[in-house]
Write a protein that holds these residues in place. Structure first.
Motif, PDB file in Angstrom:
ATOM      1  N   ALA A 160       0.837  -1.202   0.000  1.00  0.00           N
ATOM      2  CA  ALA A 160       0.000   0.000   0.000  1.00  0.00           C
ATOM      3  C   ALA A 160       0.874   1.255   0.000  1.00  0.00           C
ATOM      4  CB  ALA A 160      -0.919  -0.009   1.219  1.00  0.00           C
ATOM      5  N   ALA A 161       1.958   1.227   0.770  1.00  0.00           N
ATOM      6  CA  ALA A 161       2.837   2.393   0.845  1.00  0.00           C
ATOM      7  C   ALA A 161       3.504   2.647  -0.500  1.00  0.00           C
ATOM      8  CB  ALA A 161       3.897   2.185   1.932  1.00  0.00           C
ATOM      9  N   ALA A 162       3.913   1.571  -1.149  1.00  0.00           N
ATOM     10  CA  ALA A 162       4.576   1.719  -2.447  1.00  0.00           C
ATOM     11  C   ALA A 162       3.600   2.262  -3.487  1.00  0.00           C
ATOM     12  CB  ALA A 162       5.161   0.382  -2.898  1.00  0.00           C
ATOM     13  N   GLU A 163       2.354   1.763  -3.432  1.00  0.00           N
ATOM     14  CA  GLU A 163       1.364   2.272  -4.384  1.00  0.00           C
ATOM     15  C   GLU A 163       1.084   3.746  -4.134  1.00  0.00           C
ATOM     16  OE1 GLU A 163      -1.609  -1.169  -3.974  1.00  0.00           O
ATOM     17  OE2 GLU A 163      -1.653  -0.710  -6.112  1.00  0.00           O
ATOM     18  N   GLU A 164       1.027   4.108  -2.865  1.00  0.00           N
ATOM     19  CA  GLU A 164       0.780   5.507  -2.521  1.00  0.00           C
ATOM     20  C   GLU A 164       1.919   6.394  -3.040  1.00  0.00           C
ATOM     21  OE1 GLU A 164      -1.553   7.237  -1.585  1.00  0.00           O
ATOM     22  OE2 GLU A 164      -0.498   9.106  -1.119  1.00  0.00           O
ATOM     23  N   ARG A 165       3.141   5.920  -2.878  1.00  0.00           N
ATOM     24  CA  ARG A 165       4.289   6.707  -3.329  1.00  0.00           C
ATOM     25  C   ARG A 165       4.264   6.884  -4.854  1.00  0.00           C
ATOM     26  NH1 ARG A 165       9.700   8.435  -1.867  1.00  0.00           N
ATOM     27  NH2 ARG A 165      10.207   9.637  -3.730  1.00  0.00           N
ATOM     28  N   ALA A 166       3.867   5.833  -5.557  1.00  0.00           N
ATOM     29  CA  ALA A 166       3.770   5.922  -7.023  1.00  0.00           C
ATOM     30  C   ALA A 166       2.716   6.962  -7.408  1.00  0.00           C
ATOM     31  CB  ALA A 166       3.431   4.558  -7.618  1.00  0.00           C
ATOM     32  N   ARG A 167       1.608   6.981  -6.656  1.00  0.00           N
ATOM     33  CA  ARG A 167       0.555   7.971  -6.949  1.00  0.00           C
ATOM     34  C   ARG A 167       1.051   9.399  -6.696  1.00  0.00           C
ATOM     35  NH1 ARG A 167      -3.179   3.893  -5.301  1.00  0.00           N
ATOM     36  NH2 ARG A 167      -2.838   4.446  -3.121  1.00  0.00           N
ATOM     37  N   GLN A 168       1.902   9.540  -5.661  1.00  0.00           N
ATOM     38  CA  GLN A 168       2.474  10.877  -5.396  1.00  0.00           C
ATOM     39  C   GLN A 168       3.339  11.347  -6.569  1.00  0.00           C
ATOM     40  OE1 GLN A 168       4.620  10.434  -1.738  1.00  0.00           O
ATOM     41  NE2 GLN A 168       2.773  10.220  -0.508  1.00  0.00           N
ATOM     42  N   GLU A 169       4.078  10.409  -7.129  1.00  0.00           N
ATOM     43  CA  GLU A 169       4.924  10.775  -8.280  1.00  0.00           C
ATOM     44  C   GLU A 169       4.056  11.221  -9.454  1.00  0.00           C
ATOM     45  OE1 GLU A 169       8.252  11.002  -8.608  1.00  0.00           O
ATOM     46  OE2 GLU A 169       8.579  10.455  -6.514  1.00  0.00           O
ATOM     47  N   VAL A 170       2.944  10.523  -9.641  1.00  0.00           N
ATOM     48  CA  VAL A 170       2.030  10.892 -10.728  1.00  0.00           C
ATOM     49  C   VAL A 170       1.470  12.290 -10.483  1.00  0.00           C
ATOM     50  CG1 VAL A 170      -0.225  10.407 -11.752  1.00  0.00           C
ATOM     51  CG2 VAL A 170       1.404   8.543 -11.360  1.00  0.00           C
ATOM     52  N   ALA A 171       1.087  12.555  -9.235  1.00  0.00           N
ATOM     53  CA  ALA A 171       0.543  13.880  -8.910  1.00  0.00           C
ATOM     54  C   ALA A 171       1.599  14.959  -9.154  1.00  0.00           C
ATOM     55  CB  ALA A 171       0.073  13.903  -7.457  1.00  0.00           C
ATOM     56  N   ALA A 172       2.841  14.653  -8.771  1.00  0.00           N
ATOM     57  CA  ALA A 172       3.922  15.622  -8.977  1.00  0.00           C
ATOM     58  C   ALA A 172       4.134  15.866 -10.464  1.00  0.00           C
ATOM     59  CB  ALA A 172       5.202  15.119  -8.319  1.00  0.00           C
ATOM     60  N   ALA A 173       4.073  14.764 -11.248  1.00  0.00           N
ATOM     61  CA  ALA A 173       4.244  14.897 -12.702  1.00  0.00           C
ATOM     62  C   ALA A 173       3.169  15.820 -13.261  1.00  0.00           C
ATOM     63  CB  ALA A 173       4.194  13.515 -13.370  1.00  0.00           C
ATOM     64  N   LYS A 174       1.931  15.565 -12.869  1.00  0.00           N
ATOM     65  CA  LYS A 174       0.833  16.363 -13.409  1.00  0.00           C
ATOM     66  C   LYS A 174       0.937  17.822 -12.960  1.00  0.00           C
ATOM     67  CE  LYS A 174      -3.270  14.193 -13.322  1.00  0.00           C
ATOM     68  NZ  LYS A 174      -4.309  13.307 -12.722  1.00  0.00           N
ATOM     69  N   GLY A 175       1.439  18.010 -11.733  1.00  0.00           N
ATOM     70  CA  GLY A 175       1.603  19.370 -11.230  1.00  0.00           C
ATOM     71  C   GLY A 175       2.537  20.196 -12.112  1.00  0.00           C
TER      72      GLY A 175
END
Lengths: 341, 341
Positions: A300-315
């Motif tokens: 779950a933590a790894a998936e969350e971190r991947a989602r953060q990277e996606v959010a950062a990319a989109k930002g």
């Protein structure tokens, strides 16, 4: 030939949503460049390139260019070039790892032997630079083309640094997240970053736009590699084509394993260390590793971190004007962290 | 470190006469680019590059540029780049042929394994393009730099075509002079030609000067490969480092063998065919092959042909103004057909 049609390719490797049009145009141009009835080298290179995989990097380069102003035929050779480099490095990867399968078919190495695989990989890498140079013939300013050559060549060298560093981490379950991320940034991130930055450069983006697209590519590359590492544990092996065994058998400290090692108790760490040391056969260990990843919350933590990277990319994309290309780049980011294969 | 000094290098691999100054300047710049205390990749690449071999290709590029007007620091990165590509392809050649020795030392493959050799060869090839792009930062017009990238990338692809074609000729003593020359033009000629042409382009040569230097490089490449093939039969193996056995053991139809096959009687042809088919061990056959080359006059004919290529190469230089660079290029041509190693 029909099996190489864009439609067949899309069916075998679902591309990110909405990239169909850009993909099709680029694939049509690629098709003519490596003729099925060409010389031996052309035919083997064609086998490596087609049917195409996700074809993400060419789409990233082309849409990054379009997002800042220029696109289409002038950019196409460079967009294809990034795929040549990527596939050339995969052909060499299979030589290094002794992998017999690639995209569900015999690898170039398995089909044609080590010698041909080394030579064809080289030719694909060289072809990238010939392709990028063509953009000048198609009317792009030479200064932009030289800068794109510089960016892509540097990424190619970074990719090699990443491969050697990854080999050094091999077997080391306790390498830590920082070293994992450093390798990933070079091995996967470099080419994502360079594709986006080269697109921004060729498209004539402002320095701020170039910076934004470079950072977008960087975060996207991280997310992509994290998801790749997660697939064996969250996806359906029959769908992903990743059995989960190959990373374990190659003793790779992948993203969820590194996170789990950090969170696990002594017994958990010992399990991961024994598996990556090769003391336990991968097939035997897979179930216990998957259970540990769940129990520690690493998955779950790894998936969350991947989602953060996606959010950062989109930002990062906020820096760009609102165009259909920007929307497409946002969707590619979402796809990268949610894809099932 | 002292063993990498220009003086030590020159002693181990006598360069063509009068190239000392250009060599030393370039080697000094090369030395700083691949630090001995750098990352693992840098260190292995340095091992492959230094001590340098004949270092002919960088000198050809630099002096071709100077012969048409520009030279010095602006050109140096591209000149070094050609060596990176050349050495990268040698590193991969040794993987393909399983060669354990290169320039009298363990090959990268023998010392670091196949995986590192593949990756470091890739990095060297990529580095060429990064180096060529630097010429723009040093003030050369971007249009010239893009054209040099195009020329060198095309040569890199040609080199790969040549390697695959050479593999197809393997074992075929009766392949004929025409096919031999076609392979040689790609495998060796392409990079000589491209080094000279890229130099002419970067130096701002006229179209006629570019053509002249391209043809000079082409003839020079032919002469160079012919001499290379002749060395085992005309030189002293202790001096050349070429035992004569490696080409035979690899079942290569080299220049004198192809000429001899054309001139020999039935028994002579049969001998050559049996040796290249691997039916007779190379060590047993070497003496008989050498005798056949002499008896048929193939050796003398092959040497004469190499001299003709040198004369043709020098003839092309008449298009250039009389400068010390033109004189140097003439001497490099003479050296290529007379060198004893």
């Amino acid at each position: 030939m029909t099996s190489h049609s864009p439609a067949a390719v899309a069916a075998a490797h679902p591309p990110p949503p909405d990239t169909g049009r850009a993909r099709d145009l680029l694939l049509r141009e690629l098709d003519g460049r490596w003729p099925a009835d060409g010389r031996r080298l052309d035919r083997i290179a064609r086998y490596a390139l087609l049917p195409a995989g996700k074809f993400l990097r060419p789409v990233l380069l082309a849409e990054s260019a379009r997002a800042v102003g220029a696109g289409g035929a002038q950019i196409a050779p460079a967009a294809l070039g990034v795929e040549f480099l990527h596939v050339g490095s995969l052909v060499h990867d299979d030589v290094i790892d002794g992998d017999e399968l690639r995209r569900g078919r015999p690898s170039v190495m398995a089909r044609h032997g080590v010698a041909d695989a080394v030579v064809v990989g080289d030719a694909l890498m060289m072809s990238m630079f010939a392709a990028v140079a063509e953009c000048a013939e198609r009317g792009l300013p030479a200064g932009r083309v030289v800068e794109a050559v510089r960016v892509l060549a540097a990424a190619g060298v970074d990719l090699c640094h990443g491969q050697l560093m990854e080999a050094e981490l091999c077997g080391d379950a306790g390498c830590g997240l920082e070293r994992y991320l450093a390798v990933s940034a070079l091995k996967t991130g470099a080419l994502f970053r360079a594709a986006c930055l080269a697109g921004a450069v060729l498209g004539g983006g402002t320095p701020a736009q170039q910076r934004a697209l470079r950072r977008y590519g960087e975060h996207l590359g991280s997310a992509f590699q994290m998801r790749d590492d997660l697939l064996p544990y969250v996806g359906d092996a029959g769908v992903t084509g990743k059995s989960g065994l190959s990373d374990l058998a190659n003793r790779r400290p992948t993203f969820p394993l590194v996170v789990a090692h950090d969170r696990a108790d002594r017994a958990g760490r010992r399990l991961l260390e024994r598996v990556l040391s090769g003391a336990v056969p991968a097939a035997e260990a897979l179930g216990a590793v998957a259970a540990l990843l769940r129990r520690t919350g690493a998955l779950a933590a790894a998936e969350e971190r991947a989602r953060q990277e996606v959010a950062a990319a989109k930002g990062c994309l906020a820096e760009l004007p609102a165009t259909s290309s920007r929307t497409l780049l946002e969707r590619v980011a979402d796809f990268s962290a949610d894809r099932a294969r």
